[in-house]
Design an enzyme around this catalytic site. Sequence first.
Site, mmCIF file in Angstrom:
data_model
loop_
_atom_site.group_PDB
_atom_site.id
_atom_site.type_symbol
_atom_site.label_atom_id
_atom_site.label_comp_id
_atom_site.label_asym_id
_atom_site.label_seq_id
_atom_site.Cartn_x
_atom_site.Cartn_y
_atom_site.Cartn_z
ATOM 1 C CB CYS A 2 37.707 40.535 42.122
ATOM 2 S SG CYS A 2 36.430 39.274 42.020
ATOM 3 C CB CYS A 22 35.371 41.568 45.337
ATOM 4 S SG CYS A 22 36.603 40.295 45.720
ATOM 5 C CG HIS A 79 39.151 37.468 45.437
ATOM 6 N ND1 HIS A 79 38.436 37.676 44.276
ATOM 7 C CD2 HIS A 79 40.431 37.201 45.042
ATOM 8 C CE1 HIS A 79 39.247 37.550 43.229
ATOM 9 N NE2 HIS A 79 40.456 37.264 43.673
ATOM 10 C CG ASN A 90 32.882 26.247 33.725
ATOM 11 O OD1 ASN A 90 32.648 25.038 33.674
ATOM 12 N ND2 ASN A 90 32.425 27.097 32.841
ATOM 13 C CB SER A 145 36.853 34.616 33.339
ATOM 14 O OG SER A 145 35.607 34.644 34.024
ATOM 15 C CG HIS A 171 34.931 36.141 44.018
ATOM 16 N ND1 HIS A 171 35.287 37.228 44.787
ATOM 17 C CD2 HIS A 171 33.810 35.643 44.581
ATOM 18 C CE1 HIS A 171 34.412 37.386 45.760
ATOM 19 N NE2 HIS A 171 33.500 36.415 45.653
ATOM 20 C CG HIS A 177 32.086 32.695 39.883
ATOM 21 N ND1 HIS A 177 33.460 32.683 39.914
ATOM 22 C CD2 HIS A 177 31.751 32.581 38.575
ATOM 23 C CE1 HIS A 177 33.935 32.589 38.686
ATOM 24 N NE2 HIS A 177 32.929 32.506 37.845
ATOM 25 C CD GLN A 227 28.565 30.987 34.095
ATOM 26 O OE1 GLN A 227 27.708 31.308 33.275
ATOM 27 N NE2 GLN A 227 29.825 30.807 33.770
HETATM 28 P P1 H2U Z 1 33.167 31.660 34.382
HETATM 29 O O1 H2U Z 1 32.700 31.254 35.710
HETATM 30 O O2 H2U Z 1 33.111 30.523 33.405
HETATM 31 O O3 H2U Z 1 34.487 32.360 34.384
HETATM 32 O O4 H2U Z 1 32.121 32.761 33.880
HETATM 33 C C1 H2U Z 1 31.860 33.920 34.597
HETATM 34 C C2 H2U Z 1 30.589 34.528 34.076
HETATM 35 O O5 H2U Z 1 30.462 35.832 34.615
HETATM 36 C C3 H2U Z 1 30.582 34.686 32.563
HETATM 37 O O6 H2U Z 1 29.454 33.984 32.070
HETATM 38 C C4 H2U Z 1 29.917 36.690 33.653
HETATM 39 C C5 H2U Z 1 30.453 36.180 32.340
HETATM 40 O O7 H2U Z 1 29.557 36.451 31.294
HETATM 41 N N1 H2U Z 1 30.304 38.063 33.962
HETATM 42 C C6 H2U Z 1 29.331 38.994 34.224
HETATM 43 O O8 H2U Z 1 28.155 38.701 34.138
HETATM 44 N N2 H2U Z 1 29.696 40.282 34.590
HETATM 45 C C7 H2U Z 1 30.982 40.703 34.669
HETATM 46 O O9 H2U Z 1 31.235 41.830 35.023
HETATM 47 C C8 H2U Z 1 32.074 39.790 34.268
HETATM 48 C C9 H2U Z 1 31.712 38.360 34.006
HETATM 49 ZN ZN ZN Z 2 36.646 38.654 44.221
#
Ligand code: H2U
Ligand code: ZN
Length: 354
Positions: free
Chosen positions: A63, A66, A125, A163, A171, A174, A176, A178
């Site tokens: 992940c 994590c 996670h 989301n 994606s 975990h 999280h 934004q």
């Molecule tokens: P979601 O929560 O919609 O899955 O988006 C995760 C965000 O995490 C996405 O905007 C960022 C992606 O650009 N990301 C990082 O900044 N670093 C990473 O290593 C993977 C994902």
């Molecule tokens: Zn994780």
Amino acid sequence: MLSRPKTPHKTMNSQDIDLVPHRRRNPLTGQWVLVSPHRLARPWQGRLEATAGPQRPAYDPTCYLCPGNARVGGEVNPTYQQTYIFANDFQALLQDVPTLGDADPLFARQSVAGQCRVICYSPRHDLSLGQMDRAAIRGVVDLWAAQLAELGQQFKWVQIFENKGELMGCSNPHPHGQIWALDALPSEAALEDRHQADYRQQTGRVLLVDVVQRELADGARLVVSNEHWAVVVPFWAIWPFETLVLPRRHVARLTDLSDAERDSLSDLLKRLLTKYDGLFDTSFPYSLGWHNAPYVPGAEVHWQLHGHLYPPLLRSATVRKFMVGFELLAEAQRDLTPEHAAQRLRELPDLVGA
Ligand code: H2U
Ligand code: ZN
């Protein structure tokens, strides 16, 4: 020649609203939704399918969120204990952008500068926001407020959101969220700002404070409430189980919340998200976001802080609502009334194991 059938003029009464197609207006945006309750005027048949996903490990070495793991860009996360925030490695907005010249009245465009950040809610996670304990949720509330205070010094609009779930295009499971902050008012924010400002000008009152008072007095669309907060399925909801989180007093931003209000928000979120998870026996997917007053002079006078929860699910963990056809081309439509949706959510337990 076609002639219109002659029907005696009738006025819709409050029982008809459960049986007869009608339109409802969203006072925050001015947009209408078509409600077709006659298509669903039947009792709920119970849960369709339980799809509890596989249990996730507390730590997943693959992940990118994590603690201690490397992200896609190569940076390594610290071994964080509570929350962790970092600059999005794939920013949708950039801090330094050139000004666009040549105004074109037909094909208008403007430059926009901003920043995108990712917030890990917990090192665990295997948890979701709703599964975290109240103290940990309170940590997230405090982080949201601190980020807002910081980014609000530089940007007009700070969009805090999450989301959750593959159905929402998330994606990674975990826990999280934004934050995207930008120096322009995005379309949805601009609409809500104008409608709240107009309402204030016309009535001298705050639109969503009037709404929360009406909803608390009526109760039909109330899902959960406490001393400082109320959650309703809004009268004008588009998504089947959409909810609106409302403070009971006038508050412009998360940064204005007292200590007690932050605690009771954490409690309220826990109870609401527990209900959602119980609805279809699944870790409930959604987009959640806060609409704080924009950082524009005077906005805090008419603007009321609120949270939107937009879940895509309609009937089970796998049956989702699509916004297609009539909705894309004409206007949003729903069968299940907001009152029925609220009742379903209200009746679900808000404590795990209760
Ligand atoms: P979601 O929560 O919609 O899955 O988006 C995760 C965000 O995490 C996405 O905007 C960022 C992606 O650009 N990301 C990082 O900044 N670093 C990473 O290593 C993977 C994902
Ligand atoms: Zn994780």
